[in-house]
Structure formats: structure tokens, C-alpha cells
Design a protein around this motif. Structure first.
Motif, PDB file in Angstrom:
ATOM      1  N   GLY A  13       0.520  -1.222  -0.024  1.00  0.00           N
ATOM      2  CA  GLY A  13       0.074  -0.126   0.053  1.00  0.00           C
ATOM      3  C   GLY A  13       0.798   1.489   0.131  1.00  0.00           C
ATOM      4  N   GLY A  14       0.371   2.245  -0.856  1.00  0.00           N
ATOM      5  CA  GLY A  14       1.053   3.526  -0.794  1.00  0.00           C
ATOM      6  C   GLY A  14      -0.090   4.493  -0.596  1.00  0.00           C
ATOM      7  N   SER A  15       0.065   5.224   0.280  1.00  0.00           N
ATOM      8  CA  SER A  15      -1.281   6.187   0.832  1.00  0.00           C
ATOM      9  C   SER A  15      -1.121   7.644   0.402  1.00  0.00           C
ATOM     10  CB  SER A  15      -1.367   6.237   2.409  1.00  0.00           C
ATOM     11  OG  SER A  15      -0.176   6.694   2.943  1.00  0.00           O
ATOM     12  N   GLY A  16       0.109   8.164  -0.121  1.00  0.00           N
ATOM     13  CA  GLY A  16       0.174   9.579  -0.498  1.00  0.00           C
ATOM     14  C   GLY A  16      -0.483   9.839  -1.821  1.00  0.00           C
ATOM     15  N   ASP A  17      -0.911  11.271  -2.025  1.00  0.00           N
ATOM     16  CA  ASP A  17      -1.825  11.602  -3.261  1.00  0.00           C
ATOM     17  C   ASP A  17      -0.600  11.301  -4.254  1.00  0.00           C
ATOM     18  OD1 ASP A  17      -3.397  12.413  -1.519  1.00  0.00           O
ATOM     19  OD2 ASP A  17      -3.150  14.571  -1.662  1.00  0.00           O
ATOM     20  N   GLU A  18       0.734  11.626  -4.261  1.00  0.00           N
ATOM     21  CA  GLU A  18       1.337  11.517  -5.360  1.00  0.00           C
ATOM     22  C   GLU A  18       1.614  10.044  -5.798  1.00  0.00           C
ATOM     23  OE1 GLU A  18       5.381  12.947  -4.544  1.00  0.00           O
ATOM     24  OE2 GLU A  18       4.694  15.115  -4.525  1.00  0.00           O
ATOM     25  N   ASP A  19       1.732   9.023  -4.709  1.00  0.00           N
ATOM     26  CA  ASP A  19       1.435   7.738  -5.150  1.00  0.00           C
ATOM     27  C   ASP A  19       0.043   7.317  -5.773  1.00  0.00           C
ATOM     28  OD1 ASP A  19       4.234   7.098  -4.006  1.00  0.00           O
ATOM     29  OD2 ASP A  19       3.407   6.317  -2.237  1.00  0.00           O
ATOM     30  N   ALA A  20      -0.598   7.711  -5.565  1.00  0.00           N
ATOM     31  CA  ALA A  20      -2.035   7.657  -5.813  1.00  0.00           C
ATOM     32  C   ALA A  20      -2.154   7.904  -7.536  1.00  0.00           C
ATOM     33  CB  ALA A  20      -3.249   8.152  -5.116  1.00  0.00           C
ATOM     34  N   ALA A  21      -1.699   9.220  -7.581  1.00  0.00           N
ATOM     35  CA  ALA A  21      -1.577   9.713  -9.049  1.00  0.00           C
ATOM     36  C   ALA A  21      -0.670   8.915  -9.862  1.00  0.00           C
ATOM     37  CB  ALA A  21      -1.220  11.106  -9.041  1.00  0.00           C
ATOM     38  N   GLU A  22       0.595   8.438  -9.402  1.00  0.00           N
ATOM     39  CA  GLU A  22       1.504   7.843 -10.266  1.00  0.00           C
ATOM     40  C   GLU A  22       0.938   6.507 -10.733  1.00  0.00           C
ATOM     41  OE1 GLU A  22       6.063   5.965  -9.704  1.00  0.00           O
ATOM     42  OE2 GLU A  22       5.421   7.496  -8.335  1.00  0.00           O
ATOM     43  N   VAL A  23       0.372   5.565  -9.616  1.00  0.00           N
ATOM     44  CA  VAL A  23      -0.082   4.351 -10.020  1.00  0.00           C
ATOM     45  C   VAL A  23      -1.388   4.642 -11.207  1.00  0.00           C
ATOM     46  CG1 VAL A  23      -1.611   2.483  -9.087  1.00  0.00           C
ATOM     47  CG2 VAL A  23       0.267   3.240  -7.693  1.00  0.00           C
ATOM     48  N   PHE A  24      -2.174   5.534 -10.686  1.00  0.00           N
ATOM     49  CA  PHE A  24      -3.270   5.744 -11.736  1.00  0.00           C
ATOM     50  C   PHE A  24      -2.866   6.046 -13.138  1.00  0.00           C
ATOM     51  CE2 PHE A  24      -6.667   8.126 -13.930  1.00  0.00           C
ATOM     52  CZ  PHE A  24      -7.801   7.007 -13.695  1.00  0.00           C
ATOM     53  N   GLU A  25      -1.846   7.084 -13.461  1.00  0.00           N
ATOM     54  CA  GLU A  25      -1.406   7.530 -14.656  1.00  0.00           C
ATOM     55  C   GLU A  25      -0.498   5.841 -15.353  1.00  0.00           C
ATOM     56  OE1 GLU A  25      -1.715   9.990 -16.235  1.00  0.00           O
ATOM     57  OE2 GLU A  25      -3.064  10.687 -14.793  1.00  0.00           O
ATOM     58  N   GLU A  26       0.086   5.178 -14.641  1.00  0.00           N
ATOM     59  CA  GLU A  26       0.576   4.064 -15.350  1.00  0.00           C
ATOM     60  C   GLU A  26      -0.400   3.314 -15.842  1.00  0.00           C
ATOM     61  OE1 GLU A  26       2.978  -0.080 -13.674  1.00  0.00           O
ATOM     62  OE2 GLU A  26       2.332   1.601 -12.208  1.00  0.00           O
ATOM     63  N   HIS A  27      -1.688   3.205 -15.409  1.00  0.00           N
ATOM     64  CA  HIS A  27      -2.591   2.236 -15.928  1.00  0.00           C
ATOM     65  C   HIS A  27      -3.868   3.049 -16.549  1.00  0.00           C
ATOM     66  CE1 HIS A  27      -1.197  -0.980 -13.673  1.00  0.00           C
ATOM     67  NE2 HIS A  27      -1.272  -0.283 -12.391  1.00  0.00           N
ATOM     68  N   ARG A  28      -3.649   4.332 -16.771  1.00  0.00           N
ATOM     69  CA  ARG A  28      -4.571   5.234 -17.562  1.00  0.00           C
ATOM     70  C   ARG A  28      -4.720   4.624 -18.968  1.00  0.00           C
ATOM     71  NH1 ARG A  28      -6.912  10.519 -17.653  1.00  0.00           N
ATOM     72  NH2 ARG A  28      -5.656  10.998 -15.651  1.00  0.00           N
ATOM     73  N   PRO A  29      -3.761   4.347 -19.763  1.00  0.00           N
ATOM     74  CA  PRO A  29      -3.801   3.946 -21.161  1.00  0.00           C
ATOM     75  C   PRO A  29      -4.997   2.704 -21.242  1.00  0.00           C
ATOM     76  CG  PRO A  29      -1.583   4.401 -20.873  1.00  0.00           C
ATOM     77  CD  PRO A  29      -2.205   4.295 -19.552  1.00  0.00           C
ATOM     78  N   VAL A  30      -4.690   1.726 -20.291  1.00  0.00           N
ATOM     79  CA  VAL A  30      -5.682   0.662 -20.800  1.00  0.00           C
ATOM     80  C   VAL A  30      -6.770   0.844 -20.212  1.00  0.00           C
ATOM     81  CG1 VAL A  30      -4.959  -0.306 -17.991  1.00  0.00           C
ATOM     82  CG2 VAL A  30      -5.769  -1.882 -20.050  1.00  0.00           C
ATOM     83  N   LEU A  31      -7.087   1.796 -19.182  1.00  0.00           N
ATOM     84  CA  LEU A  31      -8.590   2.116 -18.734  1.00  0.00           C
ATOM     85  C   LEU A  31      -9.204   2.729 -19.965  1.00  0.00           C
ATOM     86  CD1 LEU A  31      -7.915   3.514 -15.200  1.00  0.00           C
ATOM     87  CD2 LEU A  31      -8.616   1.198 -15.872  1.00  0.00           C
ATOM     88  N   LEU A  32      -8.499   3.765 -20.629  1.00  0.00           N
ATOM     89  CA  LEU A  32      -9.082   4.399 -21.857  1.00  0.00           C
ATOM     90  C   LEU A  32      -9.352   3.476 -22.862  1.00  0.00           C
ATOM     91  CD1 LEU A  32      -9.934   7.344 -22.779  1.00  0.00           C
ATOM     92  CD2 LEU A  32      -7.633   7.601 -23.850  1.00  0.00           C
ATOM     93  N   SER A  33      -8.470   2.597 -23.044  1.00  0.00           N
ATOM     94  CA  SER A  33      -8.549   1.554 -24.037  1.00  0.00           C
ATOM     95  C   SER A  33     -10.134   0.619 -23.725  1.00  0.00           C
ATOM     96  CB  SER A  33      -7.389   0.770 -24.115  1.00  0.00           C
ATOM     97  OG  SER A  33      -6.307   1.229 -24.657  1.00  0.00           O
ATOM     98  N   VAL A  34     -10.175   0.209 -22.572  1.00  0.00           N
ATOM     99  CA  VAL A  34     -11.260  -0.388 -22.338  1.00  0.00           C
ATOM    100  C   VAL A  34     -12.462   0.399 -22.232  1.00  0.00           C
ATOM    101  CG1 VAL A  34     -12.652  -1.583 -20.277  1.00  0.00           C
ATOM    102  CG2 VAL A  34     -10.189  -2.064 -20.512  1.00  0.00           C
ATOM    103  N   ALA A  35     -12.601   1.540 -21.892  1.00  0.00           N
ATOM    104  CA  ALA A  35     -13.727   2.415 -21.881  1.00  0.00           C
ATOM    105  C   ALA A  35     -13.982   2.785 -23.422  1.00  0.00           C
ATOM    106  CB  ALA A  35     -13.618   3.485 -21.091  1.00  0.00           C
ATOM    107  N   TYR A  36     -13.208   3.066 -24.225  1.00  0.00           N
ATOM    108  CA  TYR A  36     -13.508   3.470 -25.621  1.00  0.00           C
ATOM    109  C   TYR A  36     -14.023   2.265 -26.251  1.00  0.00           C
ATOM    110  CZ  TYR A  36     -12.924   4.650 -30.332  1.00  0.00           C
ATOM    111  OH  TYR A  36     -13.129   4.660 -31.760  1.00  0.00           O
TER     112      TYR A  36
END
Length: 314
Positions: free
Chosen positions: A11-34
Motif C-alpha cells: 500500500g501507498g497512501s500519498g496523493d503522489e503515489d495514488a496519481a503515479e499508479v493511476f497514470e501508469e494504468h490510464r492507457p488501459v482504462l481509456l482503451s477499455v472504456a473506448y
């Protein structure tokens, strides 16, 4: 920091960690949603809502961030898909997906992976996916495009694995019966697209007829916002004549640029630097079988300004 979901993350609890993890997976999320929704703006809205859920989640307790995020994005996309079905039933004229720029395909080596990537976002496939139920479409996208295990899909949809397998069989059969087999060789498709444009600009009907299959069809999507045929145009002669009429219609400061959309070569027409229309071709056996013309301005606004004009319109 939370890392990619292999089960080894902590677990990582900081806002920066949350954003970094999310940005890592953003492309696949956009691909699924599109692939679920067929519209870039809707897909981006789903990704934004997924971020809000991720930010508010108990992230240290999430062992597999990628699985968590894909599950959240999928559920949001299913909800949105159910809501917009009624809207699409009232759509003016044929409906085509919003063109997605896929120049990233060039970074994938030629071979099976590239073919699967191009096919999964092709306009032909996305149009057929529109005729599936939301659950069938979800299962098809997650299984065929992303290779998720049936068990993981079942957990995402709160269905049994057996039910998910049945949905997958129905969806796969439906798509196989309705999506024609097209050429996937990018070089051949680009060459045909260039020859098609040259003949249309010259008003060369004979040249166009030599490129079109006898049963070629043209599908236009203006959404009631721009000029486009309200019915599918069938037959090589009619498609050729309509194409010449459209491309040679005087429009101020109109230019045409090459663009890769939905895994294949396309042409983007701009007027005064703004997107005006997208023309994408589907080819098989060295001939053009389908022409997709998207002129609805709502579906073109996201396209970046072109930088490589082919030639100005006469």
C-alpha cells in the motif's frame, strides 16, 4: 508505493503515489472504456470517474491496482452504455464510432499483436459491438481485446463464470458472423488510401471504380449536425460518384492530411485548420469494400490540428 497488479504490491497512501499508479494504468482504462462506448469523450469521462473512485479508495488494502481500476472502469462504462443506448436509438442517420487516433500502433512490431490491436478498435468491429447487449459487449472486450480470465470478468460483472462463458460464446459468434474479413497489411491499406484520394481529387471515376469492390458501400455519420448520407450507399458506381462529389465540393481553406485512426490509415479533412471530416477505408483482396465518412463535428473536436497536408483541395 503501490505497483502493478501482480499480487506483490504494497500500500501507498500519498496523493503522489495514488496519481503515479493511476497514470501508469490510464492507457488501459481509456482503451477499455473506448471499446465499450465508441466515443472518446465518454471514455475520458469514465477514466475521470475511475480516478475519483481510486482516490477515495482504501488504497493500502488494494493488492492489485490494475485489476481494481479495470473493474471500476468497466462497471462505470457498463452503466454509461445502458444510459446512452436510448440516445443512440434516436440518432440521425447511421451511427459510427468516434475516430480514435492510433499512431501508437506504429510502435507495435508487425505480427499477431499488431493485428489483434488493429482489429479490436476497427470501425467495423466497433459498429458490430453496438448490436450486442451491454453485458455481451463487456465480456467480448475484456476477453477478446484484453485477454482477461473468465473468473476475473465474472467478478467484475457479479456473474458466475459459467454465465460469462456463455456470454462470450454468443458475443464471439455474433461478431464473427457480422464482421467481414479485411486486409490488415498497413502498407497495402495506406497505398489503396492514397490511390483512392488521388483518383477522387482528380474526379477520376474510372480510377475509383478500379479500386472499389462491386459491392462496396459507403456509410456516413453526420449525426444531423453535418452533411452526410442518411442511408448507406451501396454499389461501386454510386460510392465513386458520391465520393467525387463530396471531395470536390468547394470548401474554404480545405486541406487533407493522412492520419491513422482505429488501427488503419485514414484521411482527415480540415477547413481553416479545424477538423471537417474523417474518411477511413476497409480493404480486402486489394480492393476497397467499405468507406466510412465521419463528419459529425462532435466526433471530430478531439482530433489534433494536422501538420502534414497531402495537398490543398482544388
Amino acid at each position: 508505493m503501490v505497483r502493478d497488479g501482480t499480487g506483490a504490491g504494497t500500500g501507498g497512501s500519498g496523493d503522489e503515489d495514488a496519481a503515479e499508479v493511476f497514470e501508469e494504468h490510464r492507457p488501459v482504462l481509456l482503451s477499455v472504456a473506448y471499446r465499450m462506448l465508441g466515443r472518446v469523450a465518454d471514455a475520458e469521462d469514465v477514466v475521470q470517474e475511475t480516478w475519483l473512485r481510486w482516490y477515495a479508495a482504501d488504497r493500502p488494502a488494494v493488492r492489485e491496482p490494475r485489476a481494481y481500476l479495470v473493474r471500476a472502469a468497466t462497471r462505470l462504462a457498463v452503466d454509461r452504455l445502458r444510459r446512452i443506448h436510448a440516445r443512440r436509438e434516436a440518432y440521425v442517420g447511421p451511427w459510427l464510432p468516434e475516430p480514435l487516433v492510433t499512431d501508437y500502433v506504429r510502435t507495435v512490431p508487425d505480427g499477431t499483436e499488431r493485428v489483434l490491436l488493429a482489429e479490436s478498435v476497427s470501425l467495423a468491429v466497433l459498429v458490430v459491438l453496438e448490436s450486442l447487449s451491454p453485458l455481451e459487449r463487456t465480456v467480448f472486450v475484456l476477453r477478446e481485446a484484453f485477454g482477461l480470465p473468465y473468473g476475473e470478468i465474472a467478478g467484475t460483472l457479479d456473474r458466475s463464470e459459467a454465465a460469462v462463458r456463455q456470454l462470450a460464446v454468443r458475443a464471439r459468434r455474433h461478431v464473427a458472423e457480422r464482421v467481414p474479413r479485411f486486409d490488415v497489411d498497413p502498407a497495402q491499406r495506406r497505398k489503396l488510401t492514397e490511390r483512392f484520394l488521388a483518383a477522387a481529387l482528380e474526379g477520376d471515376l474510372e480510377g475509383l471504380l478500379a479500386l472499389l469492390a462491386s459491392d462496396a458501400r459507403l456509410v456516413g455519420d453526420g449525426g444531423g449536425r453535418a452533411k452526410a448520407p442518411l442511408r448507406t450507399i451501396l454499389g461501386a458506381d454510386k460510392v465513386a460518384r458520391f465520393t467525387v462529389a463530396v471531395i470536390r465540393t468547394p470548401v474554404r481553406d480545405l486541406e487533407i492530411v493522412p492520419l491513422e485512426v482505429n488501427g488503419g490509415p485514414a484521411l482527415l479533412a480540415t477547413a481553416g485548420g479545424r477538423p471537417y471530416a474523417v474518411l477511413a477505408l476497409e480493404t480486402a483482396g486489394g480492393l476497397i469494400h467499405s468507406v466510412h465518412l465521419i463528419s459529425n463535428p462532435d466526433k471530430l473536436a478531439h482530433l489534433a490540428p494536422p501538420v502534414r497536408p497531402v495537398r490543398p483541395m482544388p
